[in-house]
Scaffold this active site. Structure first.
Site, PDB file in Angstrom:
ATOM      1  N   HIS A  27     -31.103 -40.130  56.411  1.00 60.62           N
ATOM      2  CA  HIS A  27     -30.625 -38.966  57.169  1.00 60.62           C
ATOM      3  C   HIS A  27     -29.604 -39.420  58.202  1.00 60.62           C
ATOM      4  O   HIS A  27     -29.948 -39.947  59.266  1.00 60.62           O
ATOM      5  CB  HIS A  27     -31.778 -38.239  57.862  1.00 60.62           C
ATOM      6  CG  HIS A  27     -31.355 -36.958  58.532  1.00 60.62           C
ATOM      7  ND1 HIS A  27     -31.323 -35.749  57.865  1.00 60.62           N
ATOM      8  CD2 HIS A  27     -30.919 -36.694  59.781  1.00 60.62           C
ATOM      9  CE1 HIS A  27     -30.899 -34.797  58.688  1.00 60.62           C
ATOM     10  NE2 HIS A  27     -30.645 -35.343  59.865  1.00 60.62           N
ATOM     11  N   CYS A  28     -28.334 -39.243  57.863  1.00 55.00           N
ATOM     12  CA  CYS A  28     -27.272 -39.522  58.816  1.00 55.00           C
ATOM     13  C   CYS A  28     -26.100 -38.612  58.483  1.00 55.00           C
ATOM     14  O   CYS A  28     -26.121 -37.910  57.467  1.00 55.00           O
ATOM     15  CB  CYS A  28     -26.880 -40.992  58.797  1.00 55.00           C
ATOM     16  SG  CYS A  28     -26.630 -41.643  57.159  1.00 55.00           S
ATOM     17  N   HIS A  29     -25.132 -38.564  59.371  1.00 58.51           N
ATOM     18  CA  HIS A  29     -23.994 -37.654  59.205  1.00 58.51           C
ATOM     19  C   HIS A  29     -22.697 -38.403  59.475  1.00 58.51           C
ATOM     20  O   HIS A  29     -22.700 -39.503  60.027  1.00 58.51           O
ATOM     21  CB  HIS A  29     -24.057 -36.497  60.214  1.00 58.51           C
ATOM     22  CG  HIS A  29     -25.395 -35.846  60.355  1.00 58.51           C
ATOM     23  ND1 HIS A  29     -25.862 -34.892  59.493  1.00 58.51           N
ATOM     24  CD2 HIS A  29     -26.373 -35.988  61.291  1.00 58.51           C
ATOM     25  CE1 HIS A  29     -27.054 -34.463  59.887  1.00 58.51           C
ATOM     26  NE2 HIS A  29     -27.392 -35.121  60.969  1.00 58.51           N
ATOM     27  N   TYR A  45     -20.786 -27.104  68.043  1.00 61.79           N
ATOM     28  CA  TYR A  45     -20.452 -28.255  68.884  1.00 61.79           C
ATOM     29  C   TYR A  45     -19.270 -28.958  68.234  1.00 61.79           C
ATOM     30  O   TYR A  45     -19.116 -28.931  67.011  1.00 61.79           O
ATOM     31  CB  TYR A  45     -21.652 -29.204  69.042  1.00 61.79           C
ATOM     32  CG  TYR A  45     -22.188 -29.754  67.744  1.00 61.79           C
ATOM     33  CD1 TYR A  45     -21.774 -30.990  67.249  1.00 61.79           C
ATOM     34  CD2 TYR A  45     -23.103 -29.024  66.981  1.00 61.79           C
ATOM     35  CE1 TYR A  45     -22.252 -31.481  66.036  1.00 61.79           C
ATOM     36  CE2 TYR A  45     -23.589 -29.511  65.770  1.00 61.79           C
ATOM     37  CZ  TYR A  45     -23.157 -30.729  65.305  1.00 61.79           C
ATOM     38  OH  TYR A  45     -23.630 -31.229  64.104  1.00 61.79           O
ATOM     39  N   SER A  73     -23.702 -29.314  60.492  1.00 59.79           N
ATOM     40  CA  SER A  73     -23.311 -27.906  60.667  1.00 59.79           C
ATOM     41  C   SER A  73     -21.895 -27.756  61.225  1.00 59.79           C
ATOM     42  O   SER A  73     -21.226 -26.769  60.940  1.00 59.79           O
ATOM     43  CB  SER A  73     -24.311 -27.191  61.577  1.00 59.79           C
ATOM     44  OG  SER A  73     -24.325 -27.791  62.849  1.00 59.79           O
ATOM     45  N   ARG A 120     -28.439 -28.284  51.731  1.00 56.11           N
ATOM     46  CA  ARG A 120     -29.232 -28.100  52.949  1.00 56.11           C
ATOM     47  C   ARG A 120     -29.165 -26.656  53.405  1.00 56.11           C
ATOM     48  O   ARG A 120     -28.081 -26.069  53.472  1.00 56.11           O
ATOM     49  CB  ARG A 120     -28.690 -28.995  54.052  1.00 56.11           C
ATOM     50  CG  ARG A 120     -29.593 -29.068  55.299  1.00 56.11           C
ATOM     51  CD  ARG A 120     -28.901 -29.882  56.379  1.00 56.11           C
ATOM     52  NE  ARG A 120     -29.836 -30.381  57.374  1.00 56.11           N
ATOM     53  CZ  ARG A 120     -29.474 -30.681  58.620  1.00 56.11           C
ATOM     54  NH1 ARG A 120     -28.225 -30.543  59.008  1.00 56.11           N
ATOM     55  NH2 ARG A 120     -30.370 -31.126  59.486  1.00 56.11           N
ATOM     56  N   ARG A 126     -29.395 -22.155  67.018  1.00 53.85           N
ATOM     57  CA  ARG A 126     -28.379 -22.773  67.878  1.00 53.85           C
ATOM     58  C   ARG A 126     -27.317 -23.512  67.061  1.00 53.85           C
ATOM     59  O   ARG A 126     -26.308 -23.946  67.592  1.00 53.85           O
ATOM     60  CB  ARG A 126     -29.031 -23.703  68.908  1.00 53.85           C
ATOM     61  CG  ARG A 126     -29.691 -24.907  68.326  1.00 53.85           C
ATOM     62  CD  ARG A 126     -30.261 -25.811  69.415  1.00 53.85           C
ATOM     63  NE  ARG A 126     -31.176 -26.786  68.856  1.00 53.85           N
ATOM     64  CZ  ARG A 126     -30.815 -27.904  68.242  1.00 53.85           C
ATOM     65  NH1 ARG A 126     -29.539 -28.220  68.131  1.00 53.85           N
ATOM     66  NH2 ARG A 126     -31.716 -28.727  67.752  1.00 53.85           N
ATOM     67  N   ASP A 245     -30.537 -40.477  61.755  1.00 51.23           N
ATOM     68  CA  ASP A 245     -29.906 -39.257  62.281  1.00 51.23           C
ATOM     69  C   ASP A 245     -28.621 -39.573  63.063  1.00 51.23           C
ATOM     70  O   ASP A 245     -28.125 -38.738  63.801  1.00 51.23           O
ATOM     71  CB  ASP A 245     -30.866 -38.436  63.138  1.00 51.23           C
ATOM     72  CG  ASP A 245     -30.456 -36.981  63.263  1.00 51.23           C
ATOM     73  OD1 ASP A 245     -29.449 -36.578  62.636  1.00 51.23           O
ATOM     74  OD2 ASP A 245     -31.127 -36.241  64.003  1.00 51.23           O
TER      75      ASP A 245
HETATM   76  C1  0GY Z   1     -29.905 -33.243  62.828  1.00 47.95           C
HETATM   77  C2  0GY Z   1     -30.142 -32.316  63.886  1.00 47.95           C
HETATM   78  C3  0GY Z   1     -29.292 -31.446  64.481  1.00 47.95           C
HETATM   79  C4  0GY Z   1     -28.012 -31.057  63.994  1.00 47.95           C
HETATM   80  C5  0GY Z   1     -27.650 -30.887  62.728  1.00 47.95           C
HETATM   81  O1  0GY Z   1     -26.240 -30.159  61.066  1.00 47.95           O
HETATM   82  C6  0GY Z   1     -26.369 -30.325  62.269  1.00 47.95           C
HETATM   83  O2  0GY Z   1     -25.530 -30.027  63.108  1.00 47.95           O
HETATM   84  O3  0GY Z   1     -28.484 -31.216  61.763  1.00 47.95           O
HETATM   85  C7  0GY Z   1     -29.748 -30.816  65.715  1.00 47.95           C
HETATM   86  O4  0GY Z   1     -28.923 -30.449  66.564  1.00 47.95           O
HETATM   87  O5  0GY Z   1     -31.000 -30.675  65.901  1.00 47.95           O
HETATM   88  O6  0GY Z   1     -30.798 -33.516  62.037  1.00 47.95           O
HETATM   89  O7  0GY Z   1     -28.800 -33.748  62.688  1.00 47.95           O
END
Ligand code: 0GY
Length: 292
Positions: A27-29, A45, A73, A120, A126, A245
């Site tokens: 789980h990473c972005h 954001y 997101s 997802r 939020r 994360d």
């Molecule tokens: C996570 C948690 C968050 C954000 C997102 O997609 C996202 O913006 O998942 C959060 O703000 O809790 O798992 O990355």
């Protein structure tokens, strides 16, 4: 323009725990880079750039072998930044997309070609403006033949309301951060036990035992998280995943040290066998089934 947010440290400590060879950060972005991959007009954001090179440097620093890049997101349903990271990974990353319900079959196939193996559905108010369950269900039915799974992100207070929808999903489903239970009362706490019962009753549901930095009331070394969540790894050893994360969306007020997050792992999964399942066997089954 809104200030761009930095929610990660450029100087994480070296973990004292060495992940087993082949370990996957599930789980990473990636964020941007914005000049190439602009953020969604609906983004809640606007982060600073956190691109593939930084992600892969962190992977090597922490001792992982592969990454699962989950579409964040802030990039909406344009998955190009995630696909770019996968393409640059030399086969060491795959990913999870967020898709528009109107996506065509050929676009889904192109995502598969690009290394996507799941979608997802995000229910956090939020983070997203709407979460249309009927549309999500249609998407889930369309991705099932591709062999993909569904990731859901929700908070504990809506689990009951969400249950009929969750039960209608036809695929393996992975719940992000255990559905964010309140850890104040530990393993016996109401939300922890409700989620545990949910997993007991639904064999196709898995969970990420990640998010210590979000769920802990105590911070490092996250004793409250370990005490409440390690029993999940013991009870559901074949249905758990873990990830850093990174780059920790929205954690700018309490930026985690990724090395300290990795140090939780031998306490969450105390035996080599549990570690191998959590970090290698389980994510391999979802993301690289052809190698299993
Ligand atoms: C996570 C948690 C968050 C954000 C997102 O997609 C996202 O913006 O998942 C959060 O703000 O809790 O798992 O990355």
């Amino acid at each position: 323009m809104t200030d761009r947010i930095v929610s990660w440290t450029s100087n994480p400590s070296k973990p004292t725990f060495t992940p087993p060879e082949g370990a996957i950060d599930s789980h990473c972005h990636v964020f941007g880079p914005m000049a190439e991959f602009p953020f969604s007009p609906k983004a809640k954001y606007i982060p600073d750039d956190a691109g593939p090179e930084q992600l892969f440097a962190l992977r090597d620093h922490l001792g992982f072998s592969r990454n699962i890049v989950v579409q964040a997101s802030c990039h909406g349903t344009d998955n190009s930044s995630t696909l770019n990271a996968i393409a640059k990974s030399d086969g060491k990353a795959r990913g999870v997309a967020v898709v528009d319900p109107a996506i065509s079959d050929s676009e889904l196939e192109a995502l598969h070609e690009g290394g996507i193996r799941g979608v997802r559905f995000n229910f956090l108010k939020r983070l997203v403006d709407d979460a249309p369950k009927d549309k999500f269900l249609e998407i889930a039915k369309r991705i099932e033949p591709l062999g993909w799974h569904v990731i859901v992100y929700f908070e504990a207070d809506i689990l009951e309301e969400l249950t009929p929808f969750l039960e209608a999903l036809p695929t393996t489903v992975v719940v992000d951060h255990l559905g964010r239970p309140d850890l104040t009362e530990g393993f016996e706490g109401k939300e922890v036990q409700t989620f545990r019962k949910f997993l007991q009753d639904h064999d196709n549901f898995w969970t990420k035992v990640s998010g210590a930095e979000r769920l802990s009331n105590q911070g490092p070394p996250f004793d409250d998280f370990v005490a409440a969540i390690a029993p999940f790894v013991e009870e559901f050893p074949d249905r758990v995943l873990w990830g850093t994360d990174w780059p920790h969306p929205n954690m700018q007020h309490d930026i985690p040290d990724d090395g300290k997050l990795v140090n939780i792992l031998p306490r969450l999964a105390p035996t080599p066998e549990l570690q191998r399942k959590l970090l290698i066997d389980n994510p391999m089954r979802l993301y690289w089934p052809e190698e299993v």
